[in-house]
Design an enzyme around this catalytic site. Structure first.
Site, PDB file in Angstrom:
ATOM      1  N   SER A 521      37.771  42.274  35.192  1.00 33.52           N
ATOM      2  CA  SER A 521      38.104  43.132  36.319  1.00 33.52           C
ATOM      3  C   SER A 521      36.969  43.162  37.338  1.00 33.52           C
ATOM      4  CB  SER A 521      38.454  44.523  35.783  1.00 33.52           C
ATOM      5  OG  SER A 521      39.136  45.277  36.737  1.00 33.52           O
ATOM      6  N   ASP A 607      49.969  40.959  37.853  1.00 30.83           N
ATOM      7  CA  ASP A 607      48.917  41.969  37.938  1.00 30.83           C
ATOM      8  C   ASP A 607      48.890  42.561  39.347  1.00 30.83           C
ATOM      9  OD1 ASP A 607      46.583  43.460  37.948  1.00 30.83           O
ATOM     10  OD2 ASP A 607      45.437  41.980  36.819  1.00 30.83           O
ATOM     11  N   HIS A 652      47.158  44.727  33.574  1.00 32.79           N
ATOM     12  CA  HIS A 652      45.905  44.301  34.207  1.00 32.79           C
ATOM     13  C   HIS A 652      45.001  43.581  33.220  1.00 32.79           C
ATOM     14  CE1 HIS A 652      42.499  44.132  36.777  1.00 32.79           C
ATOM     15  NE2 HIS A 652      41.836  45.103  36.191  1.00 32.79           N
TER      16      HIS A 652
END
Length: 689
Positions: A521, A607, A652
């Protein structure tokens, strides 16, 4: 438990305060920790210095087995004399003393929702147990459905609501159960609803947050006296109180939002306990005020923390307040006696790197778990009557004797000392020749994830060195640590990362040809920036759902969460200073023809937080730069491998994906020329392939 930090962001972990259990998975053992406890000897019980930070809380149970295999179970909630949990594809309940048997009552079959492999993410039971609400998700999507089950001789689904984020029950003056819930649309959570069921059905929206940079979540105080509506962005919060005895009355504002002021609220005996950063220093401190005079001018300072301390969590009991802290990269528990304002500070075992909070309703005990990336969680309980901390007895994990954990520091170029946590085998010889895996995040004031991961355990067992670099931009040393690594100070985090790797090499931990880096991320920003400016420090990199194009993302206000991110990255659309600064470190913008480490990227097809389009563009641009460099270098140049692994689904980050784990480990071993046979055999002890 009062969540102090952690927010849903487009590029960080999915940890929404007040939303219940952020993870549905846990590990359960065959023993009962409550009966196998012994006192913990305290080496030093001096008062802890002043300051603290906020850590991502996991409320699901993680218990270790005496064997080397772990059974994955789902979230469970105790209410009254029952335990509510998921069994197979069903929401069930059983009497507390029969929770480990097969004697349970089926309340709802999740297959009725026609979802692919659904699981229960969060459970809330109405006060008098007439209803139970459960939020249901699937592994490959962030979309959720909240079902309301009427509890009777033949339980039935009374209603269902889509895209519910947080939800809590209260009971009104007529003894009617009222469900408050927040609705999430396009990853934004701005609306609060309340609903009743049965003969008097109603469902109404009664609050909408109009500022798109804020989100809303609900939290029920530990004593259920107040429901709090928490309105937050990355740096500012505002809280409204709903009276648990009269939930139809208008909510009461505690304190209007003030830019830069964060606060969270608990309640006990007609007093509000407020964890806030108001005043100097701008770190979290505990204040209190009478519940009927909640405004900021009435807040009295109650407890302060020492510098470089992070408040991870707070739990309120009848006569005690328990603070879970991290100071100088070590964990502490502070037990405050509310009757006499006494404070007892307990230094926890040095192997521990993280807390796992227990959804506890026992007023006499405060249970929690400690964990590390290579050691499964272990139960501890503080017993208020005895004033002692007890630890689970029985099976002792062998990793405690076969590995070492070191707390080190690196000096960044501006003189700041950056903490690191390092793991390696005790009997490792010539550490300079061992492979090294660096972990980094450095954003949103969030700590590096240091929960137990089986794949990390097997790497250490196989001789790897693991190093967690707690760089600025994260929250390991408090709110100022975050402030010093965001907006136009983001390059501090990059300097910290470089200093950590060079320090490790300088102290004899591995070498550049055996050094790898992993990030997920928002951690992809620093990882990608390092690949551009100092690629010779690394041999290989693994990235998961990485944020790599900061500039274009932050200039696109049509993306669902760009406005929420302005406090972290800046506003390049309207601020030329922010735009030029982002250009200096943005991974996508700074790709150039040069040698790069090999890179393995895992991305998710749908995502919404880090869109696939940006990752594909980064990968293509990186390959073009490498190809151009190869042409200029001539024959004999061995180009790095750039792999983009696109997984189906719309989540995610899927932490427990066996396919992802095996692909990443295989990549690292191949890039370093290591034999991976034994590591996969060991991994099978932990994961069921």
């Amino acid at each position: 438990m009062l969540k102090c930090n952690g927010m849903i962001t487009p590029h960080c972990s999915l940890d929404l305060p007040g939303s219940g259990d952020p993870s549905h998975l846990s590990f359960r053992s065959s023993w009962d920790y409550r009966h196998d406890l012994q006192p913990v000897k305290q080496e030093n019980e001096k008062p802890l210095p002043e300051n603290m930070d906020a850590f991502e809380k996991v409320r699901t149970k993680l218990e270790t087995q005496p064997q080397e295999e772990y059974e994955i179970i789902n979230v469970e909630v105790k209410h009254g004399g029952f335990v509510y949990y998921q069994e197979g594809c069903c929401l069930v309940r059983s009497k507390d003393e029969e929770a480990d048997n097969d004697n349970y009552e089926v309340l709802f079959n999740l297959e009725e929702l026609k979802l692919d492999q659904p699981f229960i993410d969060c459970i809330r039971v109405a006060p008098d147990e007439k209803y139970v609400a459960a939020k249901i998700r699937t592994e490959d999507s962030e979309a959720s459905t909240c079902v309301i089950i009427k509890l009777s001789d033949q339980p039935v689904m009374e209603a269902s609501f889509p895209n519910v984020s947080s939800f809590e029950w209260v009971k009104d003056e007529e003894d009617e159960d009222v469900l408050f819930y927040t609705f999430q649309r396009n990853l934004r959570c701005h609306d609060v609803y309340r609903a009743t069921f049965g003969d008097n059905k109603r469902n109404e929206r009664f609050y909408t947050e109009k500022d798109p940079s804020y989100f809303v979540f609900l939290y029920l105080t530990k004593d259920s006296r107040f429901l709090t509506i928490n309105i937050m962005n990355k740096t500012t919060s505002e809280v409204w109180l709903i009276d648990g005895l009269s939930p139809w009355d208008p909510p009461v504002l505690i304190q209007k939002r003030i830019h830069g002021v964060l606060y969270y609220v608990e309640h006990r005996d007609d007093e509000l306990y407020i964890l806030t950063n108001v005043g100097e220093p701008t770190e979290f401190k505990l204040m209190r005020t009478a519940a009927d005079t909640p405004a900021i001018m009435n807040w009295d300072l109650f407890f302060t923390m020492k510098r470089n301390t992070k408040v991870i969590d707070l739990d309120m009991f009848k006569d005690h307040c328990v603070l879970f802290l991290k100071h100088s990269n070590l964990l502490y528990v502070n037990v405050i006696g509310l009757a006499d304002d006494s404070v007892r500070s307990l230094k926890l075992p040095p192997w521990a790197c993280g807390f796992i909070m227990d959804t506890n309703s026992d007023p006499k005990n405060c249970p929690f778990q400690l964990c590390s990336p290579i050691r499964p969680p272990k139960y501890y309980t503080y017993k208020f009557a005895e004033g002692k901390l007890f630890e689970e007895t029985g099976h002792e994990d062998p990793i405690t004797k076969t590995s070492r954990v070191l707390r080190l520091e690196a000096k960044s170029k501006d003189g700041k000392l950056v903490p690191m946590t390092v793991f390696h085998k005790t009997d490792s010889e010539d550490l300079q020749k061992k492979p090294l895996l660096i972990h980094v995040y450095g954003a949103y004031g969030m700590d590096l994830k240091m929960n137990f991961r089986p794949e990390r355990r097997v790497l250490v067992d196989d001789g790897w060195i693991l190093a967690y670099c707690h760089v600025r931009g994260g929250g390991e040393l408090g709110l100022q640590w975050h402030a010093d690594g965001r907006l136009t100070k983001k390059l501090n985090g990059l300097a910290d990362l470089e200093a950590c790797i060079k320090t490790l090499h300088g102290q004899g931990f591995s070498q550049p040809s055996l050094t790898t880096l992993t990030a997920f991320s928002a951690g992809g920003v620093l990882a990608g920036a390092l690949c551009n400016c100092n690629p010779e420090l690394l041999r290989a990199v693994t990235l998961e759902a990485p944020f790599l194009d900061v500039l274009n993302t932050m200039m696109d206000t049509t993306l669902p969460l760009t406005l929420e991110e302005l406090e972290e990255w800046g506003n390049p659309s309207s601020d030329e200073k922010h735009k030029n600064y982002i250009k200096r470190y943005c991974p996508y913008q700074n790709i150039k023809p040069q040698h790069y480490p090999s890179v393995h990227i895992t991305a998710y097809e749908n995502d919404e937080r880090v869109p696939l389009k940006g990752i594909v563009s980064y990968t293509e641009k990186l390959k073009e730069a490498i190809s151009e460099h190869a042409k200029d270098t001539g024959e004999g140049y061995q180009a790095p491998n750039i792999i983009l692994d696109i997984q189906p689904g719309g989540n995610h980050v899927i932490e427990d994906s066996h396919k992802k784990i095996t692909a990443q480990i295989k990549f690292l071993y191949e890039e370093l020329g290591l034999d991976s046979t034994s590591v996969f055999e060991d991994l099978k002890k932990y994961l069921k392939f």
